[in-house]
Design a protein around this motif. Sequence first.
Motif, mmCIF file in Angstrom:
data_model
loop_
_atom_site.group_PDB
_atom_site.id
_atom_site.type_symbol
_atom_site.label_atom_id
_atom_site.label_comp_id
_atom_site.label_asym_id
_atom_site.label_seq_id
_atom_site.Cartn_x
_atom_site.Cartn_y
_atom_site.Cartn_z
ATOM 1 N N ASP A 130 0.580 -0.977 0.191
ATOM 2 C CA ASP A 130 0.593 0.208 0.323
ATOM 3 C C ASP A 130 1.228 1.185 -0.019
ATOM 4 O OD1 ASP A 130 -2.331 -1.437 0.431
ATOM 5 O OD2 ASP A 130 -2.199 -1.491 2.053
ATOM 6 N N VAL A 142 2.145 4.282 -8.868
ATOM 7 C CA VAL A 142 1.409 3.846 -8.129
ATOM 8 C C VAL A 142 2.058 3.389 -6.807
ATOM 9 C CG1 VAL A 142 1.000 2.989 -11.029
ATOM 10 C CG2 VAL A 142 2.421 1.785 -8.952
ATOM 11 N N ARG A 143 0.717 2.941 -6.504
ATOM 12 C CA ARG A 143 0.552 2.171 -4.529
ATOM 13 C C ARG A 143 0.082 0.578 -5.670
ATOM 14 N NH1 ARG A 143 0.623 5.838 -0.440
ATOM 15 N NH2 ARG A 143 -0.726 7.615 -0.737
ATOM 16 N N ARG A 171 -8.960 -7.855 -2.186
ATOM 17 C CA ARG A 171 -8.236 -7.745 -0.648
ATOM 18 C C ARG A 171 -9.874 -7.223 0.322
ATOM 19 N NH1 ARG A 171 -3.564 -3.973 -0.105
ATOM 20 N NH2 ARG A 171 -4.291 -4.129 1.700
ATOM 21 N N LEU A 172 -11.138 -6.242 -0.582
ATOM 22 C CA LEU A 172 -12.189 -5.983 0.827
ATOM 23 C C LEU A 172 -12.932 -6.982 0.670
ATOM 24 C CD1 LEU A 172 -12.695 -2.824 -1.303
ATOM 25 C CD2 LEU A 172 -11.273 -3.261 0.382
ATOM 26 N N GLU A 227 6.012 11.456 -2.530
ATOM 27 C CA GLU A 227 5.338 12.648 -1.584
ATOM 28 C C GLU A 227 6.274 11.959 -0.222
ATOM 29 O OE1 GLU A 227 1.697 10.632 -1.192
ATOM 30 O OE2 GLU A 227 0.380 12.958 -1.359
ATOM 31 N N ARG A 229 9.153 10.347 2.906
ATOM 32 C CA ARG A 229 9.926 9.984 2.031
ATOM 33 C C ARG A 229 9.926 8.996 1.099
ATOM 34 N NH1 ARG A 229 8.119 6.277 8.083
ATOM 35 N NH2 ARG A 229 8.175 8.471 9.460
ATOM 36 N N GLN B 77 1.800 13.867 3.649
ATOM 37 C CA GLN B 77 0.954 12.867 2.523
ATOM 38 C C GLN B 77 -0.494 13.593 2.898
ATOM 39 O OE1 GLN B 77 1.442 9.151 1.552
ATOM 40 N NE2 GLN B 77 3.594 8.768 3.346
ATOM 41 N N GLY B 78 -1.521 12.864 1.896
ATOM 42 C CA GLY B 78 -2.454 12.792 2.147
ATOM 43 C C GLY B 78 -2.796 12.245 3.015
ATOM 44 N N GLY B 81 -4.163 8.554 1.590
ATOM 45 C CA GLY B 81 -3.258 7.194 1.053
ATOM 46 C C GLY B 81 -2.239 7.303 2.481
ATOM 47 N N LEU B 82 -2.632 8.245 3.222
ATOM 48 C CA LEU B 82 -1.649 7.349 4.591
ATOM 49 C C LEU B 82 -2.653 6.711 5.291
ATOM 50 C CD1 LEU B 82 1.065 8.249 6.341
ATOM 51 C CD2 LEU B 82 -0.450 10.233 7.137
ATOM 52 N N ARG B 84 -4.659 4.393 3.865
ATOM 53 C CA ARG B 84 -4.311 3.351 3.187
ATOM 54 C C ARG B 84 -2.993 2.449 3.582
ATOM 55 N NH1 ARG B 84 -3.854 1.147 -3.009
ATOM 56 N NH2 ARG B 84 -3.186 -0.397 -2.913
ATOM 57 N N GLN B 85 -2.250 3.031 3.425
ATOM 58 C CA GLN B 85 -0.955 2.579 4.223
ATOM 59 C C GLN B 85 -0.684 2.291 5.135
ATOM 60 O OE1 GLN B 85 2.014 5.468 2.238
ATOM 61 N NE2 GLN B 85 3.346 5.916 4.049
ATOM 62 N N GLY B 88 -3.705 -0.037 6.038
ATOM 63 C CA GLY B 88 -5.112 -1.562 4.852
ATOM 64 C C GLY B 88 -5.683 -0.749 4.007
ATOM 65 N N ALA B 89 -5.836 -1.714 2.346
ATOM 66 C CA ALA B 89 -7.195 -1.595 1.731
ATOM 67 C C ALA B 89 -8.246 -1.234 2.381
ATOM 68 C CB ALA B 89 -6.704 -2.630 0.988
ATOM 69 N N ARG B 90 -8.825 -2.277 2.930
ATOM 70 C CA ARG B 90 -10.064 -1.967 4.162
ATOM 71 C C ARG B 90 -10.087 -0.633 4.514
ATOM 72 N NH1 ARG B 90 -11.379 -7.770 5.558
ATOM 73 N NH2 ARG B 90 -11.323 -8.593 3.888
ATOM 74 N N ASP B 309 -5.330 10.331 -4.545
ATOM 75 C CA ASP B 309 -4.349 9.244 -3.306
ATOM 76 C C ASP B 309 -4.584 8.283 -3.289
ATOM 77 O OD1 ASP B 309 -2.262 9.780 -1.858
ATOM 78 O OD2 ASP B 309 -3.840 10.742 -0.008
ATOM 79 N N LEU B 310 -5.788 7.666 -3.094
ATOM 80 C CA LEU B 310 -5.426 6.442 -2.616
ATOM 81 C C LEU B 310 -5.566 5.379 -3.787
ATOM 82 C CD1 LEU B 310 -7.355 4.707 -0.703
ATOM 83 C CD2 LEU B 310 -9.229 3.907 -2.728
ATOM 84 N N MET B 311 -5.658 5.657 -4.890
ATOM 85 C CA MET B 311 -4.948 4.874 -5.816
ATOM 86 C C MET B 311 -3.271 4.785 -6.028
ATOM 87 S SD MET B 311 -7.354 3.219 -6.519
ATOM 88 C CE MET B 311 -6.451 2.409 -7.370
ATOM 89 N N GLY B 312 -2.550 5.999 -5.909
ATOM 90 C CA GLY B 312 -1.341 5.843 -6.565
ATOM 91 C C GLY B 312 -0.733 7.038 -5.967
ATOM 92 N N LEU B 380 5.279 7.357 12.486
ATOM 93 C CA LEU B 380 4.598 8.629 11.026
ATOM 94 C C LEU B 380 5.014 9.929 11.588
ATOM 95 C CD1 LEU B 380 1.684 7.132 10.148
ATOM 96 C CD2 LEU B 380 3.717 7.754 8.749
#
Lengths: 452, 414
Positions: A130, A142-143, A171-172, A227, A229, B77-78, B81-82, B84-85, B88-90, B309-312, B380
């Motif tokens: 992710d 990409v992620r 994954r959902l 973005e 780091r 980071q947005g 995105g943060l 998700r990182q 996780g995905a859900r 931001d979620l996608m990449g 973080l």
Amino acid sequence: MKAPAITGVPGVASVTNVTKRLVGRKDSVLARKTIRESLVSVAGLIGRPVRDTDGRDIGHLVDIVVRHSADTYPPVSGLIIKVEKRKSFINGARISSLTQDEIRLSTTKINLEDFKRREGESLLDADVLDHQIVDVDGLRVVRSSDLYLAPLDKEIRVVGVDISFRSLVRRLFPGALSRRPTPEHVIDWATVASLADGSGVVRTSSSRSKLSQLRPADLADLIEDLEGREQEAFIEMLEPELAADALEEMEDDELQGLLRGLPAERSASLLEKMEPDESAEILRDLTDDHRESIFQEMDTKVARELRKLVSFDEKLAGGIMTTHLLITVETDTVAHALKLLVDNRERDISDGVVVVDSRGRLLDHIQVVELVAAKPTATLATLIGAPFPTAVTPETKLEEVIEEFGNNRGSSIIVIDEKKKPVGRILADDLVDALADESGYRGTSQGNGVLS
Amino acid sequence: MTVKVDTTKKIRIGAFLAVMGPGIIAGLSDDDPAGITTYSQLGAQFAYRMLWTLVISTFALILFQDLGARIGVVTRQGLIGLVRQKYGARAGLLAVVSLVLANLGTMTAEFAGIATAGQLFGFSKYLTVPIAAVLVSFLVLRSSFARVEKVFFALSAVFFAYVIAGFMSHPHWGTALHGMVTPSMPLTHDAVYIATATLGTTLAPWGLAFIQSYAVDKRLTRDDLKLLRVDVWTGSLLTGVIGFFVIVTCAATLNAHGTTNITDAAQAAAALKPLAGTLAKDLFAVGLIGAALLAASILPLSTAYSITDLMGRPSGVDDKLEEAPLFYATFGILTVVAAVLILIPGAPLITILIITQILNAVLLLPLLLYMYGIAKDKRLMGEFAASRNMRGIYLAIITIVGVCVSAMLWFTFF
């Protein structure tokens, strides 16, 4: 621009690299049937039971530790598991089998150690999954939606990464559905650059050498898209010379933003490697304090030179010139001049040498063609003659420089000080930059425009 | 670029203005049509008694806007995105869905504000809403946006009129002060609803994502953080101050004269009569249009930024259509769907304005919890990680939002 430096990537010649990249897909380990069939999804594996030889549950998998080495595919060096409420580390050597549903250990007696992050290791779930990665083949940021493990060269290694939206959606789903690998979307680990890592850098030799094949302008785009780091880690990963080339291609305000985020020490070493006029242009736009902190970290000689450049007005010759000159004395031989040129072939200025007299005063600028045509043993003095270069002082106005340029097409302009010593040159691209800045051609707004 | 000596000063002021802004813009956009309507309703229905909900909301706004700014500067980071990182995905999807739904609701509310203001001037919503949708998209996607933004900003500043109107309406200051510091409310459906809506409109989800992405996008550093925080605190306090005067004015005018339920904009505008007399309606309508356009021009941008931001990598208006199809699709869909919802014949505008803010409060919960999780993450946030005391305060606010939402749901279904 210039040919990218590939020094520091041992045993990899640029030509074989290009070939490798062209046939990348066929060459990929993912093309091997055995590997395709044994892929294990990391996203699906997290949370699965870890069992001993007798099949008794020991705990649940929390994360997978991989070690970065010269190998393209990083091997699993350990597991982090949760036993009751405590997180513990298990050495990777203890793994007897690893499937999508469970991990079996080769022992019944387990030594649970506390996990500590070590240099050169990263956690697949916490650091890579992710997170932003660079798809080197696709030239985009990409992620990663999933990562895949497979046995390779006697170890379990990360072989593939999945960047598809469909795998994110997979994954959902609940239960086993979310764990089923979707190998049709996997790309070779060797074609991405993963950046997240506890200690800063993931050194994947293959993606590194692939990166060195990219044009600096493409690298600049990638840097701008990353973005936090990840951005710093990416620059860290590039060869210093290449990083400097890429930075030169970045938008001014993006680069300023980047430098504000980097430690002064790192900014200094990058700016030292950039063309002095480009460095000066960036430094000029920084705040006084920030600029000073960067100068402090620089080599004193370079800092002195840059300070001088920064102090020049951008509307004068001194403000746009480059101070990189190949200076030769009239008594030097043609062979000496040619060697100088070859040694500096990565610089913008390698189209000729400046010839001075014994007191350092400008005599002529001799083009490569003239040197090649001459006898290697001849002295440079024998080549001096018309057309002579146009000389201006650092205080000459930009408009006058442009006029001189118009009158002397094809040759560059040498900047000399009051003692007629050459101090810099103005090339066509310096003028283009200066004019573009003046007409506001380059965007002046910073950022993507969340709020213009 | 100009001569160096001359620019030093200009650059400083420029940098100051560039940093002084997002917090105030987010603050003023919180006083959008939905905000003004919610505060008006609170004052009309309950006079001064529930002013304390605004006090808590403003306090929460200050703390979480400040946190958003800090997270943006430190992690660069947005928010989405943060999440998700880290989670996780859900979690990333839950966060983005919450944000998009909340933003769609608020965007609908902005168009409801346009429709309401148009009606005050005698124009049909079938005319005003499509024009507003096209205008906003056109301006945002064109680079002239920055200038127009200031016009919207100035228009929405009309709501400062409530400060003057507040004084002119001779409110009971003592009762107001008492209402600010004494938490009490009738345990009725209406009271719980309006309390939840006040929380949701003040501490709006989009504002949190916006302030963070602003800090990331403009590459603000730790050095800029001081200025940014001043800006965020100013903007948040401004929201509270304007909200206070809206409530007080409505309490002293509408509530005192027997209007205890606002069903159309003309009623809400009547609160400005002590100040503007017969022009009250026009003043109110101008403020609505300005605030609605200001918020409507930032909302789709902020939403599209979060989805990409979620996608990449997050995209923006600097990207071309073919480079960022997802960005432009989100932008377009959000604007069109919100406008179409308002154009449904007979859509109850005032109800939409308040209901969307209740929805905001519900969708706030997951976002606040994720922000809390990020705030305490030392890896973080480093030295900026929340202290034990701050964590307690954040949790207390999240609990209040949780209690409000649960009470609201209880009154809805039982």
